[in-house]
Design an enzyme around this catalytic site. Sequence first.
Site, PDB file in Angstrom:
ATOM      1  N   PHE A  38       0.868  -1.183   0.000  1.00  0.00           N
ATOM      2  CA  PHE A  38       0.000   0.000   0.000  1.00  0.00           C
ATOM      3  C   PHE A  38       0.898   1.225   0.000  1.00  0.00           C
ATOM      4  CE2 PHE A  38      -2.638   3.176   2.220  1.00  0.00           C
ATOM      5  CZ  PHE A  38      -3.866   3.030   1.570  1.00  0.00           C
ATOM      6  N   SER A  49       2.026  12.402   7.476  1.00  0.00           N
ATOM      7  CA  SER A  49       0.753  12.693   8.148  1.00  0.00           C
ATOM      8  C   SER A  49      -0.150  13.560   7.265  1.00  0.00           C
ATOM      9  CB  SER A  49       1.017  13.404   9.480  1.00  0.00           C
ATOM     10  OG  SER A  49       1.663  12.535  10.384  1.00  0.00           O
ATOM     11  N   GLU A  84       0.715   3.867   9.723  1.00  0.00           N
ATOM     12  CA  GLU A  84      -0.739   3.885   9.489  1.00  0.00           C
ATOM     13  C   GLU A  84      -1.425   4.955  10.333  1.00  0.00           C
ATOM     14  OE1 GLU A  84      -2.852   0.290   8.799  1.00  0.00           O
ATOM     15  OE2 GLU A  84      -1.020  -0.780   8.189  1.00  0.00           O
TER      16      GLU A  84
END
Length: 379
Positions: free
Chosen positions: A123, A132, A363
């Site tokens: 991914f 971020s 993540e």
Amino acid sequence: MNFQLSEEHIMIQQAARDFAQNELKPGVIERDEHQKFPAEQIKKMAELGFMGMMVSPDYDGAGMDTISYVLVMEELSKVDASASVIMSVNNSLVCYGLEKFGTPEQKEKYLKPLARGEVIGAFCLSEPEAGSDATSQHTTAIDMGDYYLLNGTKNWITNGSSASTYLVMAQTDASKGSHGINALIVEKGMEGFTIGPKENKLGIRGSDTHSLMFSDVKVPKANRIGEDGFGFRFAMQTLDGGRIGIAAQALGIASGAFELATQYAKERKTFGKPIANHQAIAFKLADMATQIEAARLLVLKAAWLKDSGQPYAQASAMAKLYASEVAMHTTVEAVQIHGGYGFVKEYHVERLMRDAKITQIYEGTSEIQKVVISREVLK
């Protein structure tokens, strides 16, 4: 309210525990030391159905629920967080995204082999200047009619060199901001696609983390996921589920360290008695156990909400925020309880401490989880 796991869940949990102890634990220190990808272990995980756990059997997946997934993630992460993050990315980010939003043709071509574990997925969202702030995509996908011309760089990509299928977010129309981003399926070997050197990391050293470079890569229009401009929403919705996987990983790291510390505290003696009988150590174990249990309930609630078809963005962010903090605190305390031995690799806890740190970062950092949570509570 029912806090009891089903018989099926208990069986899946036990199978994962047995696999972690018998297949992952031997050699885990060596793999960490030499940054060795656990290829044989991942192959066996695929045979158990762990690489496509939540994918429908229609697409060759195991058809399990999210609770089963987090139970397996916890057990594997107790022993080898590198193996568990490889599994997490393949399940939560790649398989989920393709099954939820892909076309029938994309599912047939890409999802089925991913769900079987014959190939691995990656991914690709983060960039040198877009961590971020995921809207600041500098990777571009210029619309050339029947294909996109892909250019740019992606950073910190788990499964960077071991993957065959890459889900890449790229900006097609910068004037539209986040609504101008597309998600494209890129195959290893496409002309102009190169993989940078492996990152030499603090923790999860067995997983392969790389930068990826795209130079005039021609990606067919058929490889776009969703309608034009859907890429950012695709990434954010996929990450909501991914956070449940990383929360479960953090939970596993914490519970693995706690089990080792408890066992050591019962065996190690000072002043004529096991150190577990000293209040200073006993209270540490009490705090660790309480925090781990709280984290476990947050993780299972997020998984249950997802399985129930209810909104789970806030729950998954809370679970990841708290579980990652618990992982860091618990592993540091586990090293302290081990004393000098905790600083030695053969006792495992120093590796768990190093592995724990990344759960507060990838993540979505802990700070980003607070952004997500505060937005939800202030609605």
